[in-house]
Write a protein that holds these residues in place. Structure first.
Motif, short mmCIF file in Angstrom:
data_model
loop_
_atom_site.label_atom_id
_atom_site.label_comp_id
_atom_site.label_asym_id
_atom_site.label_seq_id
_atom_site.Cartn_x
_atom_site.Cartn_y
_atom_site.Cartn_z
N TYR A 61 0.83 -1.21 0.00
CA TYR A 61 0.00 0.00 0.00
C TYR A 61 0.86 1.26 0.00
N PHE A 82 -9.24 -5.51 -2.87
CA PHE A 82 -9.10 -6.67 -2.00
C PHE A 82 -10.41 -7.44 -1.91
N THR A 121 -1.48 -8.66 1.42
CA THR A 121 -2.41 -7.87 2.23
C THR A 121 -2.73 -8.56 3.55
N PRO A 161 -0.95 -6.25 6.43
CA PRO A 161 -2.03 -5.29 6.17
C PRO A 161 -1.64 -3.88 6.61
N ILE A 176 -10.04 -5.08 6.05
CA ILE A 176 -9.44 -6.28 5.46
C ILE A 176 -9.92 -7.52 6.20
#
Length: 197
Positions: free
Chosen positions: A19, A53, A104, A108, A116
């Motif tokens: 990210y 996601f 992820t 995360p 998530i």
């Protein structure tokens, strides 16, 4: 169409760089649009990331669920084996999506962790229900001895998770397929050796 291209590019780049390492400008450039065009489809970077996601988890589940429709007449052993083979097929055809999901889940972004986890839990519940239905059917038809269902489902899901990691460890399809077959064979024999309760 642009929305889907942005999502696909985002999955590849987020999977490669995470990210924090991915800028919206990079995603826009990969699709051939200007950065402001992203805001026509997504509120911000966080929205794009979470949407990508959630949709990746949905695509995976939909692919696995198709087995239920295709294998109506199969026995439970064939269905469970089919789930592993289908997962393998999905990893081959959707490698970037799976790298993104794996990264992820393992790393995360802290401020997106709740979203998530919620998306993963929803996906996990659907998959667990499919596996549970297969196993309950197996008990009804007598191919699996009567026993508590939850440990069986947990063990199978852990087997799936383990194989998903193994897929990314090995470049050899032959090695991976050997591991898939031997692991499933041991799992299946385990289901047969549990005494009725």
């Amino acid at each position: 169409m642009t929305r889907n291209k942005l999502r696909e590019a985002a999955m590849v780049l987020f999977g490669e760089k995470g990210y924090d390492g991915t800028a919206l400008s990079e995603i826009a450039k990969a699709v051939g649009v200007k950065t402001p065009a992203i805001y026509a489809f997504y509120k911000n970077k966080e929205d794009l990331f979470l949407t990508a996601f959630k949709e990746a988890m949905h695509d995976y589940n939909s692919f696995i669920q198709q087995l239920s429709e295709e294998g109506e007449t199969s026995g439970v052993r064939e269905k469970l084996h089919g789930v592993l083979r289908r997962q393998y097929k999905y990893y081959i055809s959707s490698r970037e999506s799976n790298i993104f999901v794996l990264r992820t889940l393992l790393f995360p972004p802290t401020f997106l962790k709740q979203g998530i986890e919620e998306a993963f839990f929803e996906s996990d519940q659907l998959l667990s229900k499919t596996i549970e239905d297969f196993m309950l059917h197996g008990m009804e038809e007598g191919s699996i001895p009567d026993q508590p269902i939850k440990p069986l489902v947990d063990a199978f899901l852990n087997l799936m998770d383990g194989l998903s990691m193994q897929f990314f460890y090995y470049n050899s399809n032959e090695v991976f397929e050997r591991k898939l077959e031997s692991t499933f064979d041991l799992f299946w024999r385990g289901t047969q050796s549990v005494a009725s309760t």
